[in-house]
Design a protein around this motif. Structure first.
Motif, PDB file in Angstrom:
ATOM      1  N   UNK A 198      17.087 -40.374  53.895  1.00  0.00           N
ATOM      2  CA  UNK A 198      16.195 -41.355  53.265  1.00  0.00           C
ATOM      3  C   UNK A 198      15.221 -41.984  54.249  1.00  0.00           C
ATOM      4  N   UNK A 199      14.913 -41.284  55.317  1.00  0.00           N
ATOM      5  CA  UNK A 199      13.880 -41.737  56.239  1.00  0.00           C
ATOM      6  C   UNK A 199      12.626 -40.907  55.989  1.00  0.00           C
ATOM      7  N   UNK A 200      11.474 -41.538  56.163  1.00  0.00           N
ATOM      8  CA  UNK A 200      10.232 -40.845  55.859  1.00  0.00           C
ATOM      9  C   UNK A 200       9.144 -41.139  56.867  1.00  0.00           C
ATOM     10  N   UNK A 201       7.910 -40.951  56.443  1.00  0.00           N
ATOM     11  CA  UNK A 201       6.773 -41.107  57.335  1.00  0.00           C
ATOM     12  C   UNK A 201       6.603 -42.521  57.886  1.00  0.00           C
ATOM     13  N   UNK A 202       6.950 -43.593  57.144  1.00  0.00           N
ATOM     14  CA  UNK A 202       6.835 -44.928  57.749  1.00  0.00           C
ATOM     15  C   UNK A 202       7.667 -45.087  59.017  1.00  0.00           C
TER      16      UNK A 202
END
Length: 343
Positions: A198-202
């Protein structure tokens, strides 16, 4: 006699070890291979052409899988692995101790305390949790530094004080979880395991910006670690401001560890194992921060890929893999250090 090739550009010069350059090249090749596998292999398998097409904006149906699901996770693994490894390499060199890493001296538990306060007390968002972890790690480092400052930062002093502070913070973290609601406790425990889920570009963007500042400074000041390892008197005789240099390197190490932990939660033992593995591959007593960074990136990327594929379709946190491997490594390291002390 110091081996290596001196590269010069105007008034700047740097000595490059052929062995370090060769190892770095091999590690970069490994990163390319692991990255390719991470982007292509999964529940939906992609061809090399589909991956390349997605990366160049011509991927069609593969664009979402590569650029939204897999690429941010891979990049975050590489960035955090490099950050933790360089942080551990600096601390191990400063303390002259293989156990000198953010995991052991309390920085990771301090970051966890800050994150838990954001989760349980402030009911914060992901951004607030990350800020809390960053503040917690920096505050812990300041506390350890002040306690160790009286007689310097070398030897076992910083490590022993850090272990004591870490034990206190671990108790505080346990207390905070017992005071939380069930939902808060689940969220806290999920964060404490350390995960790239659940980690992304931010998260990738924030870590990349921080490392764009911290890593060049760490590599630049890391050139002075060799002089510090010769002893304070020798370093002063060579014109090095020992106290100021140690403080700057300590701040850089803390910043790297805190940034990585804030993005993913505590991912144990990468900072401990990667610099040592790099030194053994280099057959050198020097810090070797660039090979250490590449080793850390490879370790975390491989660990995350293995967890995803071995336990698929379950999404296990990468902290499970690094914790298991790291526990075995720490046991071996303690036995090895014990035998050295008896010799």
């Amino acid at each position: 006699m110091v081996s290596g090739v001196v590269l010069r550009a105007g008034s700047w010069s740097v000595r490059v070890s052929p062995r370090a350059a060769g190892l770095s090249g091999v590690l970069v090749l490994l990163l390319v291979v692991v990255s390719g596998l991470a982007l292509a292999v999964g529940e939906v398998r992609l061809t090399v052409g589909e991956v390349v097409g997605a990366l160049t904006g011509e991927g069609g149906g593969a664009d979402f899988i590569v650029n939204t699901l897999r690429l941010p996770r891979l990049l975050l693994a590489l960035l955090v692995g490099a950050a933790l490894a360089v942080s551990g390499g600096i601390l191990q060199s400063l303390t002259g101790n293989a156990l000198g890493s953010p995991d052991i001296i309390g920085l990771t538990n301090g970051a966890a305390t800050g994150a838990l306060l954001a989760i349980i007390v402030l009911h914060g968002s992901m951004t607030q949790i990350a800020v809390g972890a960053l503040v917690g790690g920096l505050a812990t480092a300041l506390l350890v530094y002040l306690l160790a400052f009286g007689r310097g930062l070398g030897g076992f002093r910083l490590v022993v004080i850090g272990i004591g502070v870490s034990a206190i913070l671990l108790a505080v973290n346990s207390y905070l979880i017992t005071r939380a609601t069930l939902q808060e406790a689940l969220a806290a425990q999920t964060w404490l395991i350390g995960s790239l889920n659940n980690r992304g570009w931010p998260q990738v963007g924030s870590v990349a910006v921080a490392l764009a500042v911290l890593l060049p400074l760490a590599f630049w000041y890391g050139r002075r670690l060799g002089m510090l390892e010769l002893g304070d008197d020798t370093a002063r005789a060579l014109g090095l401001p020992v106290g100021g240099t140690r403080l700057v390197l300590l701040v850089l190490s803390v910043g790297l560890a805190a940034v990585g932990t804030a993005a993913t939660g505590p991912i144990w033992f990468v900072a401990l194992a990667a610099p040592q593995l790099s030194r053994r591959l280099l057959r050198s007593a020097g810090a070797g921060l660039l090979p250490a960074a590449l080793t850390g990136a490879v370790l975390l990327a491989v660990s995350d890929f293995a967890v995803q594929r071995i336990f698929s379709p379950a999404l296990l946190p990468v902290g499970v893999a690094t914790g298991t491997i790291g526990g075995l490594y720490l046991s071996w390291l303690l036995v090895s250090e014990s035998r050295k002390s008896r010799a």
